[in-house]
Design a protein around this motif. Structure first.
Motif, PDB file in Angstrom:
ATOM      1  N   GLY A  19       0.745  -1.198  -0.120  1.00  0.00           N
ATOM      2  CA  GLY A  19      -0.181   0.215   0.045  1.00  0.00           C
ATOM      3  C   GLY A  19       0.896   1.392  -0.134  1.00  0.00           C
ATOM      4  N   ASN A  20       0.336   2.254   0.126  1.00  0.00           N
ATOM      5  CA  ASN A  20       0.932   3.449   0.139  1.00  0.00           C
ATOM      6  C   ASN A  20       1.643   3.999   1.555  1.00  0.00           C
ATOM      7  OD1 ASN A  20       0.337   4.271  -2.491  1.00  0.00           O
ATOM      8  ND2 ASN A  20      -1.696   5.078  -1.924  1.00  0.00           N
ATOM      9  N   SER A  21       1.064   3.116   2.580  1.00  0.00           N
ATOM     10  CA  SER A  21       1.778   3.417   3.989  1.00  0.00           C
ATOM     11  C   SER A  21       1.919   1.984   4.611  1.00  0.00           C
ATOM     12  CB  SER A  21       0.760   4.162   4.827  1.00  0.00           C
ATOM     13  OG  SER A  21      -0.369   3.429   5.013  1.00  0.00           O
ATOM     14  N   CYS A  22       2.933   1.936   5.650  1.00  0.00           N
ATOM     15  CA  CYS A  22       2.859   0.648   6.226  1.00  0.00           C
ATOM     16  C   CYS A  22       2.267   0.130   7.237  1.00  0.00           C
ATOM     17  CB  CYS A  22       4.697   0.918   6.846  1.00  0.00           C
ATOM     18  SG  CYS A  22       5.004  -0.598   7.662  1.00  0.00           S
ATOM     19  N   ILE A  23       1.370  -0.779   7.026  1.00  0.00           N
ATOM     20  CA  ILE A  23       0.286  -1.232   7.917  1.00  0.00           C
ATOM     21  C   ILE A  23       0.502  -2.545   8.535  1.00  0.00           C
ATOM     22  CG2 ILE A  23      -2.150  -1.693   8.470  1.00  0.00           C
ATOM     23  CD1 ILE A  23      -2.914   0.332   6.065  1.00  0.00           C
ATOM     24  N   TYR A  24       1.152  -2.707   9.429  1.00  0.00           N
ATOM     25  CA  TYR A  24       1.619  -3.906  10.007  1.00  0.00           C
ATOM     26  C   TYR A  24       0.551  -5.014  10.521  1.00  0.00           C
ATOM     27  CZ  TYR A  24       6.149  -1.514  11.144  1.00  0.00           C
ATOM     28  OH  TYR A  24       7.394  -0.753  11.001  1.00  0.00           O
ATOM     29  N   GLN A  25       0.795  -6.142   9.952  1.00  0.00           N
ATOM     30  CA  GLN A  25      -0.003  -7.391  10.467  1.00  0.00           C
ATOM     31  C   GLN A  25       0.922  -8.052  11.035  1.00  0.00           C
ATOM     32  OE1 GLN A  25      -2.276  -8.727   6.956  1.00  0.00           O
ATOM     33  NE2 GLN A  25      -1.024  -7.330   5.913  1.00  0.00           N
ATOM     34  N   THR A  26       0.002  -8.677  12.194  1.00  0.00           N
ATOM     35  CA  THR A  26       0.611  -9.744  13.160  1.00  0.00           C
ATOM     36  C   THR A  26       0.679 -11.354  12.687  1.00  0.00           C
ATOM     37  OG1 THR A  26       0.125  -8.306  14.999  1.00  0.00           O
ATOM     38  CG2 THR A  26       0.970 -10.655  15.726  1.00  0.00           C
ATOM     39  N   PHE A  27       1.704 -11.672  12.689  1.00  0.00           N
ATOM     40  CA  PHE A  27       1.926 -13.221  12.128  1.00  0.00           C
ATOM     41  C   PHE A  27       2.937 -14.070  13.246  1.00  0.00           C
ATOM     42  CE2 PHE A  27       1.137 -11.037   8.178  1.00  0.00           C
ATOM     43  CZ  PHE A  27       0.165 -11.758   7.672  1.00  0.00           C
ATOM     44  N   THR A  28       2.880 -15.407  13.023  1.00  0.00           N
ATOM     45  CA  THR A  28       3.552 -16.174  13.876  1.00  0.00           C
ATOM     46  C   THR A  28       4.411 -17.148  13.152  1.00  0.00           C
ATOM     47  OG1 THR A  28       3.685 -17.848  15.861  1.00  0.00           O
ATOM     48  CG2 THR A  28       1.775 -17.959  14.365  1.00  0.00           C
ATOM     49  N   ASN A  29       5.742 -17.654  13.854  1.00  0.00           N
ATOM     50  CA  ASN A  29       6.243 -18.795  12.769  1.00  0.00           C
ATOM     51  C   ASN A  29       6.453 -19.748  13.949  1.00  0.00           C
ATOM     52  OD1 ASN A  29       8.069 -17.968  14.801  1.00  0.00           O
ATOM     53  ND2 ASN A  29       9.857 -18.193  13.235  1.00  0.00           N
TER      54      ASN A  29
END
Length: 191
Positions: A19-29
């Motif tokens: 996108g035009n800005s950084c929108i963090y999403q949470t994930f796991t490994n």
């Protein structure tokens, strides 16, 4: 917050939107295994436990991928081009983010519309869990003449990731004097 298990191999990579800005999403490994048959990333002490993301390169050909801490407070990532079963390493980063010891990559010169694969892992594979990641479209570099003099320097803020273009075809400001030991100052840029 919600956490999502990311893709455990390139062919089931989790898609990210640039996108035009950084929108963090949470994930796991947390349940990730080691990927085999892919070129080793070459940084960040890869030892398995990697997860995969994919992102389509925007029209600018510039991608910015950043990460943030969660349970993982020291991460690493690498970018790959090609198809999910025939990948070529583009670049790797260990601690480039402003968010602690997390990775950040700003890559220019990518092919618009191509898919880039992102490999993320915890160095040493000993502190697996949640982390955050985002993809952002970067602006293409164009020749900027506005910052070629001290009086018109481009502003920047600490803690904010910004890509500045290199100046070209700007006359040297000379050397010595206020420029110290420099013999010349070709293509100057002020920030």
């Amino acid at each position: 917050f919600s956490q999502t298990a990311a893709g455990d191999n390139p062919c089931n990579a989790t898609p990210l939107a640039a996108g035009n800005s950084c929108i963090y999403q949470t994930f796991t490994n947390g349940t990730a295994t080691a990927t085999t048959g892919v070129t080793a990333p070459g940084c960040g002490n890869y030892n398995g436990g990697d997860v995969w993301f994919s992102v389509v390169v925007p029209a600018s050909g510039v991608l910015i991928i950043d990460s943030n801490t969660g349970i993982i407070t020291d991460g690493a990532m690498a970018l790959y081009s090609g198809s999910c079963n025939a990948l070529t390493l583009v670049t790797c980063d260990d601690d480039g983010s402003a968010n602690g010891l997390m990775p950040s990559i700003s890559q220019t010169g990518l092919t618009p519309g191509a898919t880039i694969y992102i490999r993320f892992w915890d160095p040493n594979n000993n502190n697996n869990g949640t982390f955050q990641i985002c993809a952002k479209a970067g602006a293409p570099c164009t020749t900027q003449l506005s910052n070629s003099a001290c009086a018109s320097a481009d502003a920047f803020c600490s803690g904010v990731s910004t890509d500045y273009c290199n100046t070209t075809n700007i006359a040297s400001l000379g050397g010595g004097g206020i420029y110290g030991c420099l013999g010349s100052t070709p293509n100057p840029a002020f920030y």
